[in-house]
Design a protein around this motif. Sequence first.
Motif, PDB file in Angstrom:
ATOM      1  N   ASN A 166       0.819  -1.214   0.000  1.00 58.69           N
ATOM      2  CA  ASN A 166       0.000   0.000   0.000  1.00 58.69           C
ATOM      3  C   ASN A 166       0.853   1.265   0.000  1.00 58.69           C
ATOM      4  O   ASN A 166       0.438   2.297  -0.544  1.00 58.69           O
ATOM      5  N   GLY A 167       2.046   1.190   0.592  1.00 62.14           N
ATOM      6  CA  GLY A 167       2.931   2.350   0.562  1.00 62.14           C
ATOM      7  C   GLY A 167       3.332   2.716  -0.855  1.00 62.14           C
ATOM      8  O   GLY A 167       3.301   3.892  -1.252  1.00 62.14           O
ATOM      9  N   ARG A 169       1.721   1.783  -3.569  1.00 63.49           N
ATOM     10  CA  ARG A 169       0.518   2.135  -4.317  1.00 63.49           C
ATOM     11  C   ARG A 169       0.187   3.610  -4.110  1.00 63.49           C
ATOM     12  O   ARG A 169      -0.174   4.322  -5.061  1.00 63.49           O
ATOM     13  N   GLN A 170       0.330   4.087  -2.859  1.00 64.46           N
ATOM     14  CA  GLN A 170       0.073   5.500  -2.588  1.00 64.46           C
ATOM     15  C   GLN A 170       1.097   6.385  -3.297  1.00 64.46           C
ATOM     16  O   GLN A 170       0.751   7.464  -3.812  1.00 64.46           O
ATOM     17  N   ARG A 173       0.098   6.515  -6.931  1.00 66.37           N
ATOM     18  CA  ARG A 173      -1.085   7.350  -7.123  1.00 66.37           C
ATOM     19  C   ARG A 173      -0.700   8.832  -7.071  1.00 66.37           C
ATOM     20  O   ARG A 173      -1.208   9.651  -7.856  1.00 66.37           O
ATOM     21  N   TYR A 174       0.212   9.182  -6.169  1.00 63.19           N
ATOM     22  CA  TYR A 174       0.660  10.572  -6.051  1.00 63.19           C
ATOM     23  C   TYR A 174       1.334  11.030  -7.344  1.00 63.19           C
ATOM     24  O   TYR A 174       1.078  12.139  -7.840  1.00 63.19           O
ATOM     25  N   GLU A 177      -1.286  11.603  -9.993  1.00 69.78           N
ATOM     26  CA  GLU A 177      -2.028  12.847  -9.763  1.00 69.78           C
ATOM     27  C   GLU A 177      -1.218  14.061 -10.213  1.00 69.78           C
ATOM     28  O   GLU A 177      -1.788  15.098 -10.578  1.00 69.78           O
TER      29      GLU A 177
END
Length: 205
Positions: A166-167, A169-170, A173-174, A177
């Motif tokens: 999840n780290g 993945r975040q 995603r950043y 964006e």
Amino acid sequence: IGMATTLKDVAEAVGLSQVTVSKALRGTGRISSAARKRILEAATRLRYRPNAGARSMRLGRTGIVGFVYSPEGMFDGLRTELLGGIHGTLQSQNYDLMLGEVPNVSLAEPGQVTGLLRHWTADGLLIHNQIDLPPAIMEMITKDGMPVIWMNTKEPQNCVYFDDFNGLRQATRYLLELGHRRIVYLDHSNPLSSLQSHHYSVRDR
């Protein structure tokens, strides 16, 4: 050699009950600061030392948590920071920490594991093993009945580990964006290292 000072001796010296003295020495109970100071001074003067064996039998626990780790893959900086945090937390709860370094090869042998659990007088174990243990060994440790927390390994329950999946993945995603589309993950781990090849964090990344 004279007789060892007992809790009763300290209680008689300060004129208080053994229960009150015991609570004061453990840092518990509602006792005035003056009384607590008087008790501590008397215990020091009389050279009182708690009987750990008797306390363990009375409470049904030892007040010790064992930390089992493998030397493979543990860096000095991580070890110092990790042990410092564990020791400080346990100490705040009146627990002592016992260390046991067991190589992965030995930890994977049934005789080593059962011997460790049998001889350690601990209330629970923290097992910091960087490489996956055989399922049969993990089942044996769990069935022994001693509370166990698996550290830095991904298990269905009773474990603590970094959430690399999840780290990352975040992080991805950043970047998306921000408008980035050409994103590459570079893995610099050594493919010949059993630690790097089998550790959960490498697979998740």
